[in-house]
Write a protein that holds these residues in place. Structure first.
Motif, PDB file in Angstrom:
ATOM      1  N   UNK A   1       0.813  -1.217   0.000  1.00  0.00           N
ATOM      2  CA  UNK A   1       0.000   0.000   0.000  1.00  0.00           C
ATOM      3  C   UNK A   1       0.846   1.266   0.000  1.00  0.00           C
ATOM      4  N   UNK A   2       1.882   1.301   0.829  1.00  0.00           N
ATOM      5  CA  UNK A   2       2.704   2.522   0.890  1.00  0.00           C
ATOM      6  C   UNK A   2       3.504   2.697  -0.398  1.00  0.00           C
ATOM      7  N   UNK A   3       4.050   1.623  -0.924  1.00  0.00           N
ATOM      8  CA  UNK A   3       4.808   1.688  -2.177  1.00  0.00           C
ATOM      9  C   UNK A   3       3.932   2.225  -3.301  1.00  0.00           C
ATOM     10  N   UNK A   4       2.713   1.744  -3.368  1.00  0.00           N
ATOM     11  CA  UNK A   4       1.782   2.166  -4.415  1.00  0.00           C
ATOM     12  C   UNK A   4       1.331   3.603  -4.207  1.00  0.00           C
ATOM     13  N   UNK A   5       1.022   3.958  -2.972  1.00  0.00           N
ATOM     14  CA  UNK A   5       0.482   5.282  -2.682  1.00  0.00           C
ATOM     15  C   UNK A   5       1.508   6.387  -2.935  1.00  0.00           C
ATOM     16  N   UNK A   6       2.753   6.170  -2.570  1.00  0.00           N
ATOM     17  CA  UNK A   6       3.775   7.202  -2.730  1.00  0.00           C
ATOM     18  C   UNK A   6       3.971   7.561  -4.194  1.00  0.00           C
ATOM     19  N   UNK A   7       4.002   6.555  -5.042  1.00  0.00           N
ATOM     20  CA  UNK A   7       4.143   6.794  -6.486  1.00  0.00           C
ATOM     21  C   UNK A   7       2.996   7.666  -7.001  1.00  0.00           C
ATOM     22  N   UNK A   8       1.768   7.259  -6.724  1.00  0.00           N
ATOM     23  CA  UNK A   8       0.613   8.003  -7.206  1.00  0.00           C
ATOM     24  C   UNK A   8       0.508   9.392  -6.605  1.00  0.00           C
ATOM     25  N   UNK A   9       0.829   9.505  -5.319  1.00  0.00           N
ATOM     26  CA  UNK A   9       0.736  10.798  -4.641  1.00  0.00           C
ATOM     27  C   UNK A   9       1.640  11.835  -5.290  1.00  0.00           C
ATOM     28  N   UNK A  10       2.889  11.462  -5.534  1.00  0.00           N
ATOM     29  CA  UNK A  10       3.826  12.462  -6.059  1.00  0.00           C
ATOM     30  C   UNK A  10       3.633  12.739  -7.547  1.00  0.00           C
TER      31      UNK A  10
END
Length: 541
Positions: A91-100
């Motif tokens: 979840x964190x790996x996926x979220x960081x990419x999309x967030x930035x």
């Protein structure tokens, strides 16, 4: 990059007002009516600020390092990353990419469309563009740090383009970030202070020239470019040409609502008004915040705080007493961590004594209780006594002057130039501010080798910046993560109870794993590679 591509500015601008970064926008917009005036441009810029960082990342990053442990799958399952048991769907790996990439898209919208605003003041226009470019550079730097090579673009790309774009080499994107942070400096204001010593309201929360310089120093430091990092730091140390910065006299006071916008803050994430967070409920004792304590300090962090004489607890002559482990320690320890016997004033104004040893009475905060800290420690820094209904509006400091001093000390030591003058400007200044008085801790020892000074600087950095989300980046860039993250998470020493303990009696909470070189970069998320077959994967994934 689906989230980045389907987001439009006409939804994004509803998130924040530019006049008050913590307030929602109430104006109505249509596509044809937008970019009418300066306020439209400022509101679009506010959407970029809203996506600068997340409190979830700020606190969760500690759980990615040897400073802290997250009990369970909170903070987007950072525990799986910390113990090496994750994959590209984390979840964190996926979220960081999309967030930035959402951040980057918002910034690109500003830089590409600002010319549509009629009769916009040229000075204001340059500043708006410079702020957007800073935030975009910040986003790319975060992506580079986590993933290495990343897709790179500075314009609005179409959905079709997003499905074919490949990854650009880290070095090329890094060069862009560094050049951007240099180019925008003349267009950013120097921070200004009111008579009360804080930022003037017009500059609160906004990027200033000092922020661009400090982030540039961080970029160079993380890349091992010691001279460039030192040169950047020198632009902010003992000079007001690029900003007026200094150390606040009391370490504890930095992280309070009453002292927001103080002269030590260079860049912070804005909260207050309609924008709050409740993360303190996960790191304070459950008797204080009425919720399970899951983000907790490790024994390894506690052990790294030196004694008042400057010696590590394991050094001969330190005076460390294992039966009285919290006495005569670095004063920043008590300002950062609650331990057995600590006292804290709760949100109702009552003073509580925190008891963490098994068999304590009351047992609510002890390691016996399922909802209590499994390590026997709690974080205290960033506890907001002013919170209402546990919702805090306390800003989160992303860069402060103390970090500039520590970056300077590290860079000068790696250059073989950490002498008494540099020591006094940096390590001594921080220790004196913290409350050290013993000359053995505050005065420079010319007999120490570069390697010995490196140990001191790194330990000082850990103590000063603990619970500020930076330790994970340090252990990765120093390439010691495969050492410090391949150890068990340890808690307090106990003599009774059904606990898994190491040979010295310290609780073993969980075993961790870190494989080099695989875990030094996160994998490109599965979802992104499913959408774009041109995205390559990092080594080992």
């Amino acid at each position: 990059m689906k989230r980045l591509l389907f987001l439009t500015i006409y939804a994004a601008i509803l998130l924040l007002s530019c006049r008050k970064l913590d307030q929602p926008i109430t104006r109505d917009f249509t596509e044809t009516a937008y970019w009418r005036d300066a306020q439209d441009a400022l509101d679009a810029l506010s959407a970029c600020y809203e996506h600068l960082y997340k409190d979830d990342y700020f606190f969760g990053n500690e759980g990615l390092s040897d400073n802290a442990y997250v009990n369970g799958n909170g903070y987007q399952n950072v525990t799986a990353i910390a113990n090496g048991g994750y994959d590209p769907s984390n979840a964190r790996v996926t979220d960081t990419w999309g967030f930035y990439y959402t951040t980057i898209r918002r910034c690109n919208i500003v830089t590409e469309n600002i010319d549509k605003v009629p009769a916009l003041d040229s000075t204001l226009k340059r500043r708006i563009v410079a702020e957007a470019r800073f935030i975009r550079a910040f986003a790319y730097f975060e992506l580079l740090t986590w993933y290495g090579d990343v897709p790179f673009f500075t314009n609005e790309i179409s959905i079709d383009e997003s499905r074919t774009i490949g990854r650009t080499a880290k070095g090329e994107v890094l060069q862009f970030v560094q050049s951007e942070l240099t180019a925008i400096r003349p267009h950013l204001p120097v921070n200004s202070y009111s008579g009360g010593g804080g930022y003037e309201e017009k500059d609160r929360g906004r990027v200033t020239r000092g922020a661009a310089i400090a982030l540039s120093a961080r970029v160079h430091l993380y890349n091992g470019e010691w001279q460039q990092a030192a040169s950047d730091c020198e632009l902010l140390i003992n000079s007001t040409e690029n900003g007026t910065y200094g150390l606040l006299s009391d370490y504890r006071s930095i992280f309070t609502v009453a002292n927001e916008y103080n002269r030590e803050v260079i860049l912070d994430l804005q909260y207050g008004g309609g924008r709050t967070y409740d993360r303190q409920r996960s790191f304070m004792p459950q008797t204080v915040t009425q919720l399970r304590s899951v983000l907790v300090p490790t024994q390894d962090l506690v052990d790294d705080y030196v004694m008042l004489n400057g010696k590590a607890v394991s050094e001969p002559g330190s005076g460390y007493n294992e039966n009285d482990p919290y006495t005569n320690r670095d004063p920043r320890f008590e300002a950062t961590i609650l331990h057995h016997g600590s006292t804290v004033t709760d949100l109702n104004g009552n003073e509580q004594t925190i008891l963490t040893q098994p068999g304590s009475n009351p047992p609510t905060n002890s390691v016996d209780d399922q909802g209590a800290s499994p390590t026997g420690y709690y974080f205290y820094k960033y506890y907001d006594r002013a919170a209402t209904n546990y919702q805090s509006g306390l800003n989160l400091v992303l860069i402060r002057y103390a970090d500039v001093l520590l970056m300077y000390a590290e860079a000068k030591n790696e250059l073989g130039q950490l002498d008494a003058a540099v020591w006094n400007q940096t390590i001594r200044a921080l220790r004196v501010r913290a409350g050290f008085t013993d000359a053995a801790a505050t005065e420079f020892n010319a007999g120490l080798s570069q390697a010995q000074l490196r140990t001191i600087v790194r330990r000082e950095r850990r103590a000063e910046l603990a619970f500020e989300g930076l330790r994970i980046f340090d252990i990765r860039r120093w390439e010691i993560a495969d050492e410090v993250m391949n150890r068990p998470v340890r808690g307090i020493k106990v003599t009774s109870g059904a606990f898994n303990r190491d040979p010295n009696g310290y609780i073993i909470v969980e075993n961790r794993g870190f494989t080099a070189p695989r875990h030094y970069l996160w994998p490109v998320p599965t979802f992104e590679r499913d959408q774009n077959k041109n995205l390559s994967q990092n080594q080992g994934w």
